[in-house]
Motif scaffolding. Structure first.
Motif, mmCIF file in Angstrom:
data_model
loop_
_atom_site.group_PDB
_atom_site.id
_atom_site.type_symbol
_atom_site.label_atom_id
_atom_site.label_comp_id
_atom_site.label_asym_id
_atom_site.label_seq_id
_atom_site.Cartn_x
_atom_site.Cartn_y
_atom_site.Cartn_z
ATOM 1 N N ASN A 54 32.034 50.054 95.530
ATOM 2 C CA ASN A 54 32.556 51.331 96.020
ATOM 3 C C ASN A 54 34.078 51.324 96.029
ATOM 4 O O ASN A 54 34.714 51.850 96.945
ATOM 5 C CB ASN A 54 32.036 51.613 97.428
ATOM 6 C CG ASN A 54 30.578 52.028 97.427
ATOM 7 O OD1 ASN A 54 30.131 52.703 96.495
ATOM 8 N ND2 ASN A 54 29.836 51.630 98.441
ATOM 9 N N SER A 55 34.679 50.696 95.037
ATOM 10 C CA SER A 55 36.130 50.622 94.926
ATOM 11 C C SER A 55 36.492 50.399 93.465
ATOM 12 O O SER A 55 35.625 50.080 92.634
ATOM 13 C CB SER A 55 36.697 49.491 95.796
ATOM 14 O OG SER A 55 36.125 48.251 95.431
ATOM 15 N N VAL A 56 37.762 50.562 93.159
ATOM 16 C CA VAL A 56 38.265 50.427 91.789
ATOM 17 C C VAL A 56 39.090 49.156 91.702
ATOM 18 O O VAL A 56 39.965 48.912 92.536
ATOM 19 C CB VAL A 56 39.126 51.650 91.400
ATOM 20 C CG1 VAL A 56 39.718 51.468 90.005
ATOM 21 C CG2 VAL A 56 38.283 52.926 91.454
ATOM 22 N N ALA A 95 33.224 51.088 89.306
ATOM 23 C CA ALA A 95 33.110 51.861 90.539
ATOM 24 C C ALA A 95 31.831 52.683 90.501
ATOM 25 O O ALA A 95 31.438 53.205 89.457
ATOM 26 C CB ALA A 95 34.321 52.764 90.716
ATOM 27 N N ARG A 137 29.609 55.791 91.010
ATOM 28 C CA ARG A 137 29.749 57.249 91.052
ATOM 29 C C ARG A 137 28.712 57.861 91.986
ATOM 30 O O ARG A 137 28.986 58.776 92.761
ATOM 31 C CB ARG A 137 29.575 57.821 89.644
ATOM 32 C CG ARG A 137 29.811 59.328 89.532
ATOM 33 C CD ARG A 137 29.217 59.877 88.246
ATOM 34 N NE ARG A 137 29.681 59.180 87.069
ATOM 35 C CZ ARG A 137 30.785 59.499 86.388
ATOM 36 N NH1 ARG A 137 31.537 60.517 86.794
ATOM 37 N NH2 ARG A 137 31.128 58.823 85.304
ATOM 38 N N GLU A 177 26.457 50.579 97.276
ATOM 39 C CA GLU A 177 26.920 49.232 96.945
ATOM 40 C C GLU A 177 25.959 48.176 97.471
ATOM 41 O O GLU A 177 25.659 47.189 96.800
ATOM 42 C CB GLU A 177 28.313 49.021 97.537
ATOM 43 C CG GLU A 177 28.928 47.678 97.221
ATOM 44 C CD GLU A 177 30.343 47.585 97.740
ATOM 45 O OE1 GLU A 177 30.604 46.683 98.558
ATOM 46 O OE2 GLU A 177 31.189 48.410 97.350
ATOM 47 N N HIS A 191 30.904 54.826 87.067
ATOM 48 C CA HIS A 191 31.982 55.374 86.248
ATOM 49 C C HIS A 191 32.047 54.601 84.935
ATOM 50 O O HIS A 191 31.691 53.414 84.871
ATOM 51 C CB HIS A 191 33.313 55.281 86.996
ATOM 52 C CG HIS A 191 33.447 56.299 88.089
ATOM 53 N ND1 HIS A 191 33.823 57.608 87.834
ATOM 54 C CD2 HIS A 191 33.251 56.210 89.427
ATOM 55 C CE1 HIS A 191 33.857 58.279 88.977
ATOM 56 N NE2 HIS A 191 33.517 57.461 89.955
ATOM 57 N N GLY A 203 35.780 50.457 83.687
ATOM 58 C CA GLY A 203 35.901 49.458 84.739
ATOM 59 C C GLY A 203 36.912 48.395 84.351
ATOM 60 O O GLY A 203 37.787 48.623 83.512
ATOM 61 N N LEU A 236 38.503 57.470 95.969
ATOM 62 C CA LEU A 236 38.010 56.755 94.793
ATOM 63 C C LEU A 236 38.163 57.562 93.503
ATOM 64 O O LEU A 236 38.571 56.998 92.475
ATOM 65 C CB LEU A 236 36.558 56.321 95.007
ATOM 66 C CG LEU A 236 35.993 55.342 93.973
ATOM 67 C CD1 LEU A 236 34.992 54.397 94.621
ATOM 68 C CD2 LEU A 236 35.351 56.047 92.791
ATOM 69 N N LYS A 248 41.715 57.157 92.290
ATOM 70 C CA LYS A 248 41.969 55.800 91.804
ATOM 71 C C LYS A 248 41.282 55.561 90.462
ATOM 72 O O LYS A 248 41.830 54.893 89.582
ATOM 73 C CB LYS A 248 41.516 54.770 92.847
ATOM 74 C CG LYS A 248 42.455 54.662 94.039
ATOM 75 C CD LYS A 248 42.037 53.568 94.989
ATOM 76 C CE LYS A 248 43.074 53.373 96.093
ATOM 77 N NZ LYS A 248 44.302 52.700 95.643
ATOM 78 N N GLN A 249 40.087 56.093 90.306
ATOM 79 C CA GLN A 249 39.389 55.949 89.032
ATOM 80 C C GLN A 249 40.126 56.683 87.917
ATOM 81 O O GLN A 249 40.220 56.193 86.793
ATOM 82 C CB GLN A 249 37.956 56.489 89.163
ATOM 83 C CG GLN A 249 37.127 56.388 87.894
ATOM 84 C CD GLN A 249 36.839 54.966 87.472
ATOM 85 O OE1 GLN A 249 36.707 54.087 88.319
ATOM 86 N NE2 GLN A 249 36.736 54.732 86.175
ATOM 87 N N SER A 302 34.905 43.151 99.757
ATOM 88 C CA SER A 302 33.710 43.969 99.594
ATOM 89 C C SER A 302 32.527 43.305 100.284
ATOM 90 O O SER A 302 32.344 42.089 100.213
ATOM 91 C CB SER A 302 33.400 44.147 98.115
ATOM 92 O OG SER A 302 32.138 44.763 97.952
#
Length: 246
Positions: A12-14, A52, A54, A58, A90, A93, A197, A200-201, A244
């Motif tokens: 759940n993060s980039v 990440a 979408r 997680e 997404h 990555g 997010l 950031k993506q 994470s």
């Protein structure tokens, strides 16, 4: 086109190239991934890909769900990502190189990895104990005026830091604290900014460094204007994200 096949770790993060990623591994699918990575000789990179999420979770549910309390939680490599996991992630990555994989007494793992290269997700293999992806490596093109844009982004970022910390007269970073290579600047600033997010993506998948820097300059100016009226907030650490929970 350079393609690679690597274990896939959805978060759940980039993750950006050059940024440190701490992981606390406790789900069986990711423990199996770490056991496989540990088979790689120590003098070779232990690589996996981070994408990440979408649409999905997680951490897979580990107890009976709602609304039916008797329903069993999902198991296996695709748990939490639906029948077509490719659609849950997404498309762009980053490859992570695990410098440290430490197994705890209870069988969980503490991992410290660093982002290296951007990749595009081509397909996902769900047949094994963990997800494996076919990926296309994405080159980092400079674009027009990347150097000048990086200088502008650094100036705007220092002002942004000062706003976050409530500073008035001094910058939180000296010139030696931040790099001057445009691509590195673009990724460090993208990681450090307080953005959701999707934003950031969008920065990760920018077509070139200059495009990313232009977007960051707009974001920094807008965010700095917004937080002028907010209470003081702590400045973000540049090279490390939160651990994470997976």
């Amino acid at each position: 086109m350079t393609t690679v096949r690597l274990p896939l770790f959805p978060l759940n993060s980039v993750l950006y190239p050059g940024l440190v990623l701490p992981l606390n591994i406790f789900e069986e699918r990711y423990r199996a991934m770490m056991r496989e990575l540990l088979k790689t000789p120590e003098d070779q990179p232990r690589r996996f890909a981070v994408v990440a999420i979408r649409d999905g979770h997680e951490v897979a549910p580990s107890a009976p769900g709602m609304p039916d309390p008797t329903a069993l939680p999902d198991r296996g490599p695709t748990a939490g990502f639906g029948d077509e996991p490719t659609k849950a992630f997404h498309s762009v990555g980053c490859i992570a190189d695990a410098a440290t994989i430490r197994e705890r007494d209870n069988g969980t793992y503490e991992v410290l990895a660093t982002g290296t290269t951007r990749v595009r997700l081509l397909s996902v293999d769900t047949s094994g104990p963990f997800l494996v992806a076919d990926l296309e490596e994405l080159p980092e093109e400079a674009g027009d005026e990347a150097g000048a844009l990086a200088e502008g982004v650094l100036r705007a970022f220092r002002q942004y830091q000062k706003r976050l910390a409530g500073a008035r007269e001094r910058s939180l970073s000296t010139g030696s604290d931040l790099p001057d290579e445009p691509a590195v600047v673009s990724y460090l600033v993208a990681a450090a900014m307080m953005l959701d997010l999707p934003a950031k993506q969008r920065l990760l998948q920018a077509p070139d460094t200059a495009s990313r820097l232009r977007d960051e300059l707009k974001l920094l100016r807008a965010e700095s204007a917004i937080i002028r009226s907010l209470p003081s907030l702590p400045a973000a650490e540049l090279t490390r994200g939160p651990t994470s929970l997976n």
